[in-house]
Design a protein around this motif. Structure first.
Motif, PDB file in Angstrom:
ATOM      1  N   PHE A 114       0.815  -1.218   0.000  1.00 21.22           N
ATOM      2  CA  PHE A 114       0.000   0.000   0.000  1.00 21.22           C
ATOM      3  C   PHE A 114       0.851   1.271   0.000  1.00 21.22           C
ATOM      4  O   PHE A 114       0.472   2.266  -0.613  1.00 21.22           O
ATOM      5  CB  PHE A 114      -0.962  -0.014   1.191  1.00 21.22           C
ATOM      6  CG  PHE A 114      -2.168  -0.879   0.965  1.00 21.22           C
ATOM      7  CD1 PHE A 114      -3.194  -0.461   0.146  1.00 21.22           C
ATOM      8  CD2 PHE A 114      -2.249  -2.135   1.547  1.00 21.22           C
ATOM      9  CE1 PHE A 114      -4.304  -1.260  -0.095  1.00 21.22           C
ATOM     10  CE2 PHE A 114      -3.354  -2.950   1.321  1.00 21.22           C
ATOM     11  CZ  PHE A 114      -4.381  -2.513   0.495  1.00 21.22           C
ATOM     12  N   THR A 115       1.993   1.233   0.673  1.00 22.65           N
ATOM     13  CA  THR A 115       2.799   2.455   0.757  1.00 22.65           C
ATOM     14  C   THR A 115       3.662   2.690  -0.479  1.00 22.65           C
ATOM     15  O   THR A 115       4.159   3.798  -0.680  1.00 22.65           O
ATOM     16  CB  THR A 115       3.700   2.434   2.003  1.00 22.65           C
ATOM     17  OG1 THR A 115       4.515   1.256   1.991  1.00 22.65           O
ATOM     18  CG2 THR A 115       2.863   2.468   3.268  1.00 22.65           C
ATOM     19  N   THR A 116       3.831   1.674  -1.309  1.00 25.23           N
ATOM     20  CA  THR A 116       4.646   1.858  -2.521  1.00 25.23           C
ATOM     21  C   THR A 116       3.827   1.903  -3.803  1.00 25.23           C
ATOM     22  O   THR A 116       4.288   2.437  -4.805  1.00 25.23           O
ATOM     23  CB  THR A 116       5.691   0.730  -2.647  1.00 25.23           C
ATOM     24  OG1 THR A 116       5.027  -0.545  -2.720  1.00 25.23           O
ATOM     25  CG2 THR A 116       6.651   0.748  -1.472  1.00 25.23           C
ATOM     26  N   ARG A 117       2.599   1.370  -3.765  1.00 26.70           N
ATOM     27  CA  ARG A 117       1.836   1.261  -5.012  1.00 26.70           C
ATOM     28  C   ARG A 117       0.484   1.967  -4.974  1.00 26.70           C
ATOM     29  O   ARG A 117      -0.268   1.911  -5.946  1.00 26.70           O
ATOM     30  CB  ARG A 117       1.638  -0.216  -5.369  1.00 26.70           C
ATOM     31  CG  ARG A 117       2.946  -0.968  -5.499  1.00 26.70           C
ATOM     32  CD  ARG A 117       2.767  -2.333  -6.093  1.00 26.70           C
ATOM     33  NE  ARG A 117       4.021  -3.071  -6.117  1.00 26.70           N
ATOM     34  CZ  ARG A 117       4.190  -4.245  -6.710  1.00 26.70           C
ATOM     35  NH1 ARG A 117       3.156  -4.823  -7.329  1.00 26.70           N
ATOM     36  NH2 ARG A 117       5.355  -4.849  -6.692  1.00 26.70           N
ATOM     37  N   THR A 118       0.157   2.580  -3.833  1.00 30.51           N
ATOM     38  CA  THR A 118      -1.130   3.265  -3.732  1.00 30.51           C
ATOM     39  C   THR A 118      -0.919   4.626  -3.053  1.00 30.51           C
ATOM     40  O   THR A 118       0.212   5.026  -2.779  1.00 30.51           O
ATOM     41  CB  THR A 118      -2.145   2.444  -2.908  1.00 30.51           C
ATOM     42  OG1 THR A 118      -1.862   2.581  -1.504  1.00 30.51           O
ATOM     43  CG2 THR A 118      -2.112   0.967  -3.281  1.00 30.51           C
ATOM     44  N   ALA A 119      -2.011   5.298  -2.760  1.00 29.16           N
ATOM     45  CA  ALA A 119      -1.938   6.617  -2.109  1.00 29.16           C
ATOM     46  C   ALA A 119      -1.834   6.519  -0.592  1.00 29.16           C
ATOM     47  O   ALA A 119      -1.804   7.538   0.100  1.00 29.16           O
ATOM     48  CB  ALA A 119      -3.180   7.436  -2.484  1.00 29.16           C
TER      49      ALA A 119
END
Length: 576
Positions: A114-119
């Motif tokens: 989530f922290t590398t591929r999303t907002a």
């Protein structure tokens, strides 16, 4: 019951086809949706309420996940066996080895995804103790993280559909970030640095309100819901609001879809790969509360700050498809002491008591005037002590007590510290006041003689920072929530300068634990413990892996994000 309509009726019904249907738009649901969408699936999210975000949107936005890259950035390298030891200690006989192992393995991966591929972004303080840090496997930090504040402009027109934070946890309608920001607001009259911070924050909020009609800096759970929603919208995942699920479609033992009611139309949604139930548990299902909450014999003796739409829909849907609800946990929910306040518009509000209990100069007593617990312990532990101390047949209630100096320094419940006024809360009766302890006792309905004796006994050693009766301030979590600038004990001060004040506390929850039984892949299980093909559960719809206990800050949202991620991957066929 599952849908029994004829094939002819189904063929003439309006339909919508997708790979994965997610029911609920809180952390767990949006986590599953974003994960599945990232793996190329066609995903639909449906939400029965007019706004998205569920319980997440009004939560603190903390997540408890051991072994993450955020902890490693602080130099905290944790062996998974340490967290496993802690969870085994906390869960006791309800320890579920397979699901705990999945959580400890996949949780750090979920955070990285989530922290590398999303907002989605998180911040982790170096120190935030587990609630039982002194227990085997407990730590002083490295497991609890909070959602980073989010610019509401990023949501565009969808912002108007984001669920609101709990009004009782806002200042002038402004959300306060958990942790350091709250500390600045509490010290604004005692610190130039904090005063400058608060002035800047309030000025920005005022400008946002003038320009946009509302504050635009989302914090806590509102930031988490906003960031997850932005991530879903970036993947073009549709989110239907005001769209309750009427029933599941089960064919030959396989969950194939659901019947949705939307804008007056009945729509058959065919979910080729699976359905994820993430409806927020059952805090407002009176019948199930009556059955599972011992302190609520009629189901009404409970006050949840969660969204009123969380009425156990997911549990009932799972049961209709052969699923089972876990009913053997020692605590069916995450308990929190709450007070019921009257807002300025006349409506009732529910205020959770998270940190005020730990402050120096604050104690809690029952109607008999006696203390009964370490006030600085976790809210879940504190409520269990309330229940034990209550007299049979009486309403389970406790009173949070302090003197004038303490009230104006720290605030209490909904009552803010100086220079904010007290008049509204005194007028509504939320805040009780007495010139003397006996007068306060009469106002609150407390045994006056015993109450005076209790305060006198407490004061005897309070100036020395000692509490031999209950050890307030003796635990790491106590001290973390106390006042670091106060000594010798950050949680202890005498109660001596009138007038004196009291607020009545009753029992509420931060989410339900007794959810759908699932396996390590978040698949719902039938009466024989076998997975129900096509049906998953996450968040508060899934039976808690914490075994009915509350180990640390974020133990609902941490597993919600993780098992939503696990469900999304499994539906996509990407599970290990």
């Amino acid at each position: 019951m599952a849908n029994e309509k004829s094939q002819e009726t189904r063929d003439t019904q309006e339909t919508y086809d997708c790979d994965a249907l997610v029911v609920g738009s809180g952390c767990a649901g949006l986590s599953a949706a974003v994960t599945a969408g990232h793996h190329g699936l066609k995903v639909l999210v449906v939400e029965k309420e007019p706004r998205f975000g569920g319980t997440t949107a009004r939560s603190g936005g903390w997540l408890w996940i051991p072994g993450t890259s955020l902890a490693k950035a602080w130099g905290i390298e944790e062996n998974p066996d340490q967290a496993r030891t802690y969870l085994r200690h906390e869960a006791g006989n309800s320890f579920d080895s397979a699901r705990v192992n999945a959580f400890l393995t996949e949780g750090p991966k979920a955070v990285d995804f989530f922290t590398t591929r999303t907002a989605v972004r998180f911040d982790m303080p170096l120190t935030f103790p587990d609630y039982h840090a002194e227990a085997p496997g407990g730590t002083q930090g490295g497991r609890s993280m909070v959602t980073r504040p989010f610019d509401a402009h990023e949501l565009g027109d969808a912002l108007k559909n984001l669920g609101s934070p709990l009004p009782e946890l806002t200042v002038f309608g402004m959300m306060l970030g958990s942790g350091k920001e709250i500390v600045h607001f509490m010290r604004a009259t005692r610190s130039i640095t904090s005063a400058a911070y608060v002035a800047k924050r309030l000025s920005k909020h005022a400008i946002d309100v003038m320009r946009n009609g509302r504050g635009m800096t989302l914090t806590n759970g509102n930031a988490l819901a906003g960031r997850l929603a932005k991530s879903a919208f970036d993947l073009k995942i549709p989110l239907w609001l005001n769209s309750p699920v009427r029933e599941l479609i089960v064919e030959n033992g396989v969950v194939r879809g659901a019947i949705i009611v939307r804008e007056g139309r009945t729509i058959r949604v065919n979910a080729r790969r699976g359905i994820v139930l993430a409806c927020g548990g059952f805090p407002h299902d009176v019948a199930r509360r009556q059955k599972m909450f011992p302190h609520a014999p009629t189901g009404m003796e409970h006050y949840s700050p969660g969204p009123t739409g969380n009425t156990g829909d997911g549990l009932r849907l799972a049961e209709s498809a052969g699923g089972r609800v876990e009913d053997s946990l020692p605590n069916a929910a995450a308990w929190v002491p709450v007070s019921v306040t009257t807002r300025k518009d006349g409506s009732k509000g529910v205020m959770p008591h998270f940190i005020d209990r730990a402050k120096p100069g604050v104690i809690a007593v029952m109607r008999d005037g006696q203390r009964f617990a370490n006030e600085g312990n976790s809210y879940h532990d504190f409520v269990q002590e309330m229940i034990k101390a209550a007299q049979p047949g009486e309403e389970i209630a406790a009173y949070l007590v302090c003197d004038h100096d303490t009230l104006r320094k720290y605030g209490l419940g909904c009552v803010p510290p100086r220079p904010m006024p007290l008049g509204h809360h005194l007028k509504t009766g939320y805040l009780k006041r007495g010139t003397t302890l006996s007068e306060l006792a009469a106002q609150a309905g407390i045994d006056a003689r015993a109450f005076e004796a209790t305060v006198a006994e407490f004061n005897t050693l309070a100036a020395e920072g000692r509490d031999p009766a209950f050890g307030k301030g003796s635990r790491a979590y106590n001290r973390y929530q106390g006042d670091a600038l106060h000594g010798p004990n950050p949680c202890i001060a005498p109660i001596q300068h009138g007038p004196f004040y009291a607020i009545k506390m009753v029992i509420g929850d931060l989410g339900t634990y007794a959810g759908i039984r699932t396996d390590a892949n978040a698949r719902a299980l039938d009466a024989d413990g076998q997975p129900i093909e096509g049906l998953y559960a996450a968040g508060n719809d899934m039976a808690s892996i914490m075994g009915g206990n509350y180990p640390g800050a974020g133990i609902t949202l941490g597993p919600a994000l993780t098992f939503g991620y696990i469900a999304g991957k499994h539906i996509a066929g990407a599970a290990a």
